[in-house]
Design a protein around this motif. Structure first.
Motif, PDB file in Angstrom:
ATOM      1  N   VAL A   1      10.413   8.626   0.923  1.00  0.00           N
ATOM      2  CA  VAL A   1      11.360   9.085   1.932  1.00  0.00           C
ATOM      3  C   VAL A   1      11.913  10.307   1.698  1.00  0.00           C
ATOM      4  N   ASN A   2      11.730  11.284   2.656  1.00  0.00           N
ATOM      5  CA  ASN A   2      12.312  12.796   2.575  1.00  0.00           C
ATOM      6  C   ASN A   2      12.744  13.240   4.027  1.00  0.00           C
ATOM      7  N   SER A   3      13.335  14.284   4.002  1.00  0.00           N
ATOM      8  CA  SER A   3      13.817  15.015   5.233  1.00  0.00           C
ATOM      9  C   SER A   3      13.477  16.396   5.269  1.00  0.00           C
TER      10      SER A   3
ATOM     11  N   SER B   1       0.835  -1.110  -0.088  1.00  0.00           N
ATOM     12  CA  SER B   1      -0.182   0.086   0.041  1.00  0.00           C
ATOM     13  C   SER B   1       0.797   1.419   0.146  1.00  0.00           C
ATOM     14  N   GLY B   2       2.195   1.339   0.079  1.00  0.00           N
ATOM     15  CA  GLY B   2       3.135   2.246  -0.215  1.00  0.00           C
ATOM     16  C   GLY B   2       2.884   3.071   1.308  1.00  0.00           C
ATOM     17  N   GLY B   3       3.645   4.172   1.507  1.00  0.00           N
ATOM     18  CA  GLY B   3       3.519   4.973   2.571  1.00  0.00           C
ATOM     19  C   GLY B   3       4.780   6.114   2.362  1.00  0.00           C
ATOM     20  N   SER B   4       4.598   6.970   3.400  1.00  0.00           N
ATOM     21  CA  SER B   4       5.603   8.148   3.372  1.00  0.00           C
ATOM     22  C   SER B   4       6.344   8.263   4.595  1.00  0.00           C
ATOM     23  N   ILE B   5       7.768   8.550   4.720  1.00  0.00           N
ATOM     24  CA  ILE B   5       8.625   8.620   5.787  1.00  0.00           C
ATOM     25  C   ILE B   5       9.351   9.856   5.741  1.00  0.00           C
ATOM     26  N   VAL B   6       9.273  10.816   6.750  1.00  0.00           N
ATOM     27  CA  VAL B   6      10.169  11.758   6.883  1.00  0.00           C
ATOM     28  C   VAL B   6      10.939  11.494   8.129  1.00  0.00           C
ATOM     29  N   ASN B   7      12.488  11.971   7.690  1.00  0.00           N
ATOM     30  CA  ASN B   7      13.355  11.906   8.776  1.00  0.00           C
ATOM     31  C   ASN B   7      13.576  13.539   9.138  1.00  0.00           C
ATOM     32  N   ILE B   8      13.788  13.834  10.634  1.00  0.00           N
ATOM     33  CA  ILE B   8      14.187  14.932  10.833  1.00  0.00           C
ATOM     34  C   ILE B   8      15.660  15.138  10.960  1.00  0.00           C
ATOM     35  N   SER B   9      16.412  15.898   9.934  1.00  0.00           N
ATOM     36  CA  SER B   9      17.495  16.268   9.821  1.00  0.00           C
ATOM     37  C   SER B   9      17.925  17.619  10.335  1.00  0.00           C
ATOM     38  N   SER B  10      18.820  18.477   9.659  1.00  0.00           N
ATOM     39  CA  SER B  10      19.398  19.728  10.386  1.00  0.00           C
ATOM     40  C   SER B  10      20.050  20.246   9.145  1.00  0.00           C
ATOM     41  N   GLN B  11      20.076  21.657   9.203  1.00  0.00           N
ATOM     42  CA  GLN B  11      21.013  22.636   8.531  1.00  0.00           C
ATOM     43  C   GLN B  11      22.453  22.218   8.615  1.00  0.00           C
ATOM     44  N   ALA B  12      22.665  21.415  10.024  1.00  0.00           N
ATOM     45  CA  ALA B  12      24.046  20.888  10.444  1.00  0.00           C
ATOM     46  C   ALA B  12      24.517  19.942   9.420  1.00  0.00           C
TER      47      ALA B  12
END
Length: 244
Positions: free
Chosen positions: A174-176, A127-138
């Motif tokens: 998958v995005n950040s 069914s697919g999905g969406s993932i978001v990783n919390i990264s940083s300007q660092a």
């Protein structure tokens, strides 16, 4: 643009405070069934009092085996936010093995492991999905005393790209998001010194730090079908800092 998550099941790590907590609450308000993961039981208890529909899971994500046990029966998940993280700031010549290992365990390995657990279920259901990783300007700029933190966020960004590449055939995106300083309660303490704050703000073209809602809105967009062709992207929430 209206974004709703009715019928979706979401998992948010680091959901006890700050960005994670606000994201969990926003997803619940948007109609999602939310599983909130954090290592601090007291934070989960206050979160559930605020939003009784949230399903709490208390686990230290730095512990691989404990994470496996805690999440094995979490059920089907459509949306994942890898928000759990830590920042242990030390001058380069004073970095310890313990701080290095803990930072990578939480900021990188936990995101990899939780995504493995969730994405296997997404793949199996088809069914697919969406993932978001919390990264940083660092992940893109060097900061004094941030050697390990910068390294973990750089690693997380590259992990995001590889996840996006390998999971896309299963319609899993998958995005950040890559924020500047975000004015959580903790950040307000750490950046309360005007001299310190002004040094950073002077490098941000918009002349201010980000608010929690700025990051949450970006996360919700990337989780939603409104970003259906966005995959492997880094979204700066930095007022133009990385443009300079």
């Amino acid at each position: 643009m209206e974004i709703t998550f009715t019928g979706k099941r979401a998992l948010v790590t680091g959901a006890g405070k700050g960005i994670g907590r606000a994201t969990a609450l926003a997803l619940a308000r948007g109609g999602a069934e939310v599983t909130a993961v954090t290592r601090t039981q007291a934070d989960l208890e206050t979160l559930v009092r605020e939003c009784p529909s949230v399903k709490p899971v208390c686990v230290d994500l730095a512990d691989w085996d404990a994470t496996e046990r805690a999440l094995k029966d979490v059920g089907p998940i459509d949306l994942l936010v890898n928000n759990a993280g830590c920042a242990m700031l030390q001058p380069f010549l004073e970095i310890t093995q313990d701080s290095f290992d803990k930072s990578f365990d939480v900021n990188v390995k936990a995101a990899l492991h939780v995504t493995q657990i969730v994405a296997r279920g997404m793949k199996a259901r088809g069914s697919g999905g969406s993932i978001v990783n919390i990264s940083s300007q660092a992940s893109h700029r060097a900061f004094k005393d941030h050697a390990v933190y910068c390294a973990t966020k750089g690693a997380l960004d590259m992990l995001t790209k590889v996840m996006a590449l390998e999971l896309a055939p299963y319609q899993i995106r998958v995005n950040s998001v890559n924020p500047t300083v975000v004015m959580t309660d903790m950040a307000k303490i750490g950046w309360s010194d005007p001299a310190k704050a002004n040094t950073m703000i002077s490098r941000i073209p918009m002349g201010k730090f980000a608010e929690v809602e700025d990051v949450v809105h970006a996360i919700l967009f990337l989780l939603s079908d409104k970003s259906a062709m966005t995959n492997g992207a880094f979204l700066p929430i930095d007022g133009g800092f990385l443009a300079c």
